[in-house]
Scaffold this motif. Sequence first.
Motif, mmCIF file in Angstrom:
data_model
loop_
_atom_site.group_PDB
_atom_site.id
_atom_site.type_symbol
_atom_site.label_atom_id
_atom_site.label_comp_id
_atom_site.label_asym_id
_atom_site.label_seq_id
_atom_site.Cartn_x
_atom_site.Cartn_y
_atom_site.Cartn_z
ATOM 1 N N GLY A 134 0.811 -1.213 0.000
ATOM 2 C CA GLY A 134 0.000 0.000 0.000
ATOM 3 C C GLY A 134 0.843 1.260 0.000
ATOM 4 N N ARG A 135 1.957 1.239 0.750
ATOM 5 C CA ARG A 135 2.819 2.426 0.772
ATOM 6 C C ARG A 135 3.405 2.706 -0.608
ATOM 7 N NH1 ARG A 135 5.020 -0.272 5.538
ATOM 8 N NH2 ARG A 135 4.003 0.555 7.420
ATOM 9 N N TRP B 34 0.862 4.453 -2.879
ATOM 10 C CA TRP B 34 0.779 5.896 -2.627
ATOM 11 C C TRP B 34 1.989 6.613 -3.203
ATOM 12 C CZ3 TRP B 34 -3.299 8.523 -1.548
ATOM 13 C CH2 TRP B 34 -4.360 7.949 -0.851
ATOM 14 N N ALA C 191 1.515 6.905 -6.904
ATOM 15 C CA ALA C 191 0.568 7.953 -7.263
ATOM 16 C C ALA C 191 1.210 9.328 -7.169
ATOM 17 C CB ALA C 191 -0.663 7.871 -6.351
ATOM 18 N N VAL C 192 2.008 9.554 -6.110
ATOM 19 C CA VAL C 192 2.696 10.838 -5.966
ATOM 20 C C VAL C 192 3.701 11.044 -7.096
ATOM 21 C CG1 VAL C 192 4.276 12.140 -4.498
ATOM 22 C CG2 VAL C 192 2.350 10.915 -3.478
#
Length: 954
Positions: free
Chosen positions: A912-913, A916, A919-920
């Motif tokens: 999950g990290r 993210w 996405a960034v």
Amino acid sequence: MSSTDSPRPTHTVTAIVVAHDGARWLGDTLAALLRQTRPIDRAVGVDNGSRDGSAALLTGTLGRNAVLTLPRSTSFGQAVAEVLDRLGPAEENEWLWLLHDDCAPDDGALEALLKAADEDPGAAVFGPKLRDWLDRRLLLEVGVTVDLRGRRDTGIEPREFDQGQYGGARDVLSVSTAGMLVRRDVWEEVGGLDPFLPLFRDDLDLCWRIRSAGYRVRNVTQAVAWHAEAASRRRRRITVSGDHPRRLDRRNAMFVVMANLPSRSLPWALLRNLVGSLVSTLLFLLAKQPADALDELLALGSILRHPGRLVRARRLRAAGRRRGGAAAARLLTPPGAGYRRVADRFQSYLAGNGLVESAGRHHYAATPTQEDGEELLTDDVGATRRLFGSPGMALFLVLVAVTLVAERGLLGGSRLGGGALVPVVGGASDLWNLYVESYHQAGLGGDGWAPPYVAVLAGLSTVLFGKPWLAVTVLLLGCVPLAGLSAYTATRVMIPGRWTRVWLAASYALLPVATGAIAAGRLGTAVVFTLLPCYAALATRMLSADPRGARRAAWGLGLLLAVGTAFAPLVYPLMLVLGALAALAFPRRGLTSSVVIAFGVPVAVLLPWLVQVVSTPGLLLLEAGLHRPELVDAALPASSLLLLSPGGPGMPPLWVTGGLIAACLAALLMRRNRTIVAVGWGVALFGMLVAILVSRTPVTSLNADTRAPAWPGVPLAFAATGMLVVAALTANRIAELRRAGGLRRVVAAAVVAVAFSTPVLAAGMWISRGAGGPLDGDVRDVVPALAALNSGGGERTLLLSERDGGLAFTVLRGRTPLVGEADIPTPAGPRERVSVAAAGLASGRGGDDADVLASYGIRFVVIIPPVTEAISHALDSQPALARMSLSRAVGVWRLTQPVAVPPAPPGDPWHGRWLWAQAVLVLLVSVLAAPGSRGTDGQLRSEVPESGREPSVR
């Protein structure tokens, strides 16, 4: 005596000049005031704490007794109010003429304004036509209106010249206080300028309240004034407010609209401002304007944090609103005009990229309406005709028509699938869930990374109303027109001549690679085929001398290369080799860093999945979808590859591309552009060499045991790109031969005819044969309904089929798999055990094979066509299986023993990290690749003309 014969009233005009650090303009303003053909009756000057000699100029021109000195924080409205308090009661027919220190009226401006007042006694405010202070030909205002978001609308194009296109006096919503002539009794009736609006939009609010009180506001184009717009263009320090000018302007814009609108329109305006501000903030961030994004948010927050202030303002305005309230609202920018402006801006973008022809200067003219003589903004130019009349858009529409006819058998079905394409089912949310979950229950389950192209499809599906089938249809079935549009647009800076680009784009779009990708359902090749011209254009821009443009091109190439790599990993090493060669052959300052960015972005964005691919090198040669041996020609002859035909279904005859090859070979005979010809043919030969290697190298697909060569479509697309660029760049030599006449003209005509034969023949063959192949627009569900209806607890289904004398199997979890699930790796141990158990059942071996299937949650065994008697008898002989259905089309058996569905293991937090972080990264690269801000029109213009001094009014 008739009204027309009655004597005109005698007017008294009080001119009020307000100055604040405006000495550079004030001298011309005062000189113009004193030169009026209709002299003013009295003049008063106000200096708001100037530090540049403005007070001395006022005193020297108007006299010491006619000048007030106020603090620097005094606003324009407060300055005028102070003057009126000291002048005492209004005189009969007294008019106030308000002038900024940077607004110089023409000699006859006041006379023209008073003449208009005589002709229209119902009007209380008149304003002149404003032109630019520096370039005296440029129009600034002929009246102002706004939309529900408070966006200022002058109805004038940027840098539009005054050629008399706006004539006469007409009703408008507002005029500027720079040169505004207003009846003093009406000014006092509505309370003058609002003290809450010390700067920006105070004139709009005043005029709106005056119109709501039943009076008219008119713009008089016979009166002219020149305005420097010093405050809005940041030409002097603003001291009346501590807020940033843009933030103050946005706050006041929203406040004025929501304070003056009728109650029935307020909720809609509030919603539009809320949503519009959030969208504008995002767009400012993408355009690398964080300060403007912050101003937008803070301006909205200032309105929302103080609802009581807005309520009080509406209550005060409602008390003074009379019959003119609805008339004022009708003068807001109509929604259609706003959309037309957006369309014009979009068309300007298309024209900048060579898609449409430049329309030249046009404007929004004011035309009278049927009601109250009001005027609305209308577009006087046929944007549709300009958009669809260009060669680029005409080519796109022709390719769309050809595609629709050729794909007639694929359109309108219930489910698209077949060949390499898994039947497209589910919605956008299913694809998002597939991409973000750390453990996948599909098939036999696994914790491998979902391919990143799933996220691309999920994002596109979200935009397209949550429909993955629509996203796949656009990318796969629409790849021919999209590739043509991409090629035409991308070659704008490389290929001279529109019709040469039309030929190049048409020839590229109709290559056998495209038709073969569609027929076989090769989504990866279709996406790369569309993006490849963009790669070439961005790579060319990286070689330019402009460092900023080269760096943005590098970020853009990296982002698009990541997309292409996600669909077809082979595109990355191909581009990497060509990029390294280009960096060595064309050294430029900063090129190395641009190359590192372009090829580092895909690695950073796709890192976990890319490691998964590199660990199995054969996957580099495959693409999104299924790798099926029957879709590849195992013994593809070299002649096919040389003629750009990758083999497989959907291939036209080899002679279709003969014209293209002949045109490229003819380029070798040209004496000019030898470097370009050598580079282009080098790319072509490199692509053909890779295509030969790919077509001769057997690879094993993911989750399967079959070995077969990969499809060489992607490297052949590279080869075709190099050949087409070579032919197009030497087209100017063909034009020279045509102009030479004689035999050379005949040779030139023959070369052109041969070259154009490729797209014409390719389109004709595609239409006549259709796009049929393994791809089907109405493919049936791979999981029989009987098995799907009885798999409510998550039980799995084992699909068996005979291929090339062997047994192939697939495990599904109660439904047709989603696009991308077949590309998720399954652990080798479970797959091997299920493979052995499936072979045992099909051979009638018995034993504990059923127990193995049950341990992995497999409840149903299904035979897909062809259903042979040997397999069906073998399954019937198994005591652990009970037949549910058997026909020539399908056979279904059920395990009689209990089935244990394995639970999903706990999720991996690291997974999950990384999502993210990914996405960034994508957002950051998108911002860096986006074009930067170029500033406003006022900021781009120089402060003074080239002579070094500002022009005088006369």
